[in-house]
Scaffold this active site. Structure first.
Site, mmCIF file in Angstrom:
data_model
loop_
_atom_site.group_PDB
_atom_site.id
_atom_site.type_symbol
_atom_site.label_atom_id
_atom_site.label_comp_id
_atom_site.label_asym_id
_atom_site.label_seq_id
_atom_site.Cartn_x
_atom_site.Cartn_y
_atom_site.Cartn_z
ATOM 1 C CB SER A 68 9.980 1.883 4.231
ATOM 2 O OG SER A 68 9.285 0.640 4.388
ATOM 3 C CE LYS A 71 6.837 1.862 7.421
ATOM 4 N NZ LYS A 71 7.253 0.837 6.142
ATOM 5 C CB SER A 128 10.739 0.250 8.724
ATOM 6 O OG SER A 128 10.615 1.045 7.562
ATOM 7 C CE LYS A 233 10.937 4.470 7.616
ATOM 8 N NZ LYS A 233 11.749 3.332 7.145
#
Length: 400
Positions: A68, A71, A128, A233
């Site tokens: 992720s 992202k 997320s 993140k």
């Protein structure tokens, strides 16, 4: 110096500027004077963002699956679209069947909803949400495939030479890879290019109306442990392990204007740990070491004149050199007295000179070893002189 040599040197200093700002290889070794702690991760990197120096790294160029952390690039393109007024935060996007059926982590939106872009951003960052990501990708790019093309194009523009995206959310897919160094470039550029949007990464809890309240917690555990942390993140797949890009600011005496305290930002990238707690613990260890083992030394304030070299063929006879940001270096504790600086210029400097044009560099050494090479720019423009002034300076240059 010949005209050809001047072109070469001016081009050289333009390259120096790009290298110093964005190169994934610059200062990519930890100092032998301050060895990094043992970090239980497949790959890691610690950056002093304020000084633009890598303080420690391990396997930073090893290809990894970003999960992720993908992202971050999705967010970069969305932020850029907002900044360039292609979309707005209040604009609503439809939720397609594809977005609704996305596997993995979600914000639990469905096709009956039209969701504001700002809420989709929060769902992408805090929860997320892969469904939020797909809604943003389709809304900005028209289709997933076109958005992925935009992601790869942007990666090349940023200099992320070892990154290839296959999807916008980060689910495992063959060929979907990056490196810690490339993630460093991306994370720093988000912080530098979109400061107005960085606050989204500090949100601890969020859920969209009509979705489960229990699905509201940011997976970045450091947000709840360390008040200086404001991003960035998390990521996890079976192949990638548990990953975290964490960043924070702490006030350091002497870094602010006129000797006051000012913020020092560090950025840690920890990839391939064994659990959610492990990625948080190892990131905290790395960040704490960076703050405690290195002193932040401000050499010059923002817009402070570093040098005023001679200018030829201009309306003024000299130009002020400096930087628009404070010039800061990070050195091992107690070694600030061993810093030395020297200025290299592309003489002769000939007008016209535009504001922010690179016209030299500040070379910084520590104990006679290279530490950093920082571009110096013109702090104000210098237009060309009239024909008589230019002719007079041409004659003087010829005689020299």
């Amino acid at each position: 110096m010949s005209y050809i040599n001047r072109i070469f040197l001016n081009g050289y200093y333009s390259i120096v500027l790009l290298f110093a700002l964005f190169s994934p290889l610059a200062n990519a070794q930890s100092s032998p004077l301050t060895p990094a702690p043992e970090i239980a991760a497949n790959s890691y990197l610690l950056v002093d963002v304020t000084a633009n120096q890598v303080l420690a790294s391990k396997s930073a160029d090893m290809p990894i699956e970003p999960a992720s952390l993908t992202k971050l690039m999705t967010a970069y393109i969305v932020f850029d679209s907002i900044k360039n007024k292609k979309i707005t935060l209040n604009q609503t996007f439809a939720v397609s069947e594809k977005a609704w059926r996305m596997p993995g982590s979600r914000m639990f939106i469905d096709p009956k909803m039209k969701v504001p872009v700002e809420d989709l951003i929060k769902g992408m960052i805090v929860q997320s949400g892969n469904d939020a990501v797909m809604a943003l990708a389709e809304g900005v790019g028209g289709s997933k495939e076109n958005f992925v093309m935009m992601m790869n194009n942007q990666a090349q523009v940023l200099g992320m030479k070892s990154t290839t995206y296959k999807n916008p959310e980060g689910l495992t897919e063959a060929g979907h890879t990056t490196t810690a160094n490339d993630l460093r470039i991306l994370a720093q550029r988000i912080i530098e290019d979109f400061p107005q949007f960085v606050h989204y990464y500090a949100i601890k809890k969020y859920h969209y109306p009509g979705t489960p309240v229990t699905n509201d917690t940011n997976r970045n555990l450091l947000l709840f442990r360390d008040p200086s942390i404001d991003g960035l993140k998390t990521g996890h797949t079976d192949a990638a392990g548990y990953c975290l890009i964490a960043t924070g600011k702490r006030n350091i005496p002497g870094l602010g204007p006129r000797g006051t305290a000012g913020p020092r930002r560090l950025l840690s990238i920890v990839l391939g740990t064994t659990s959610e707690n492990a990625r948080a613990n190892e990131s905290q260890k790395l960040l704490n070491w960076g703050y405690s083992a290195f002193d932040s030394v401000k050499l010059y304030d923002a817009n402070q004149v570093v040098s005023t070299p001679r200018v030829w063929k201009g309306v003024e006879s000299s130009v002020e050199m400096g930087q628009t940001k404070p010039i800061v270096v990070a050195v091992p504790n107690g070694m600030a007295s061993k810093i030395k600086t020297s200025i290299v210029r592309s003489d002769p400097i000939i007008a016209p000179i535009s504001q922010n044009q690179v016209i030299g560099s500040l070379k910084v050494t520590l104990a006679d070893q290279p530490l950093n090479d920082l571009p110096l720019i013109a702090l104000k423009p210098i237009p060309q002189s009239n024909i008589f002034g230019r002719a007079w300076d041409s004659m003087r240059l010829f005689i020299q």
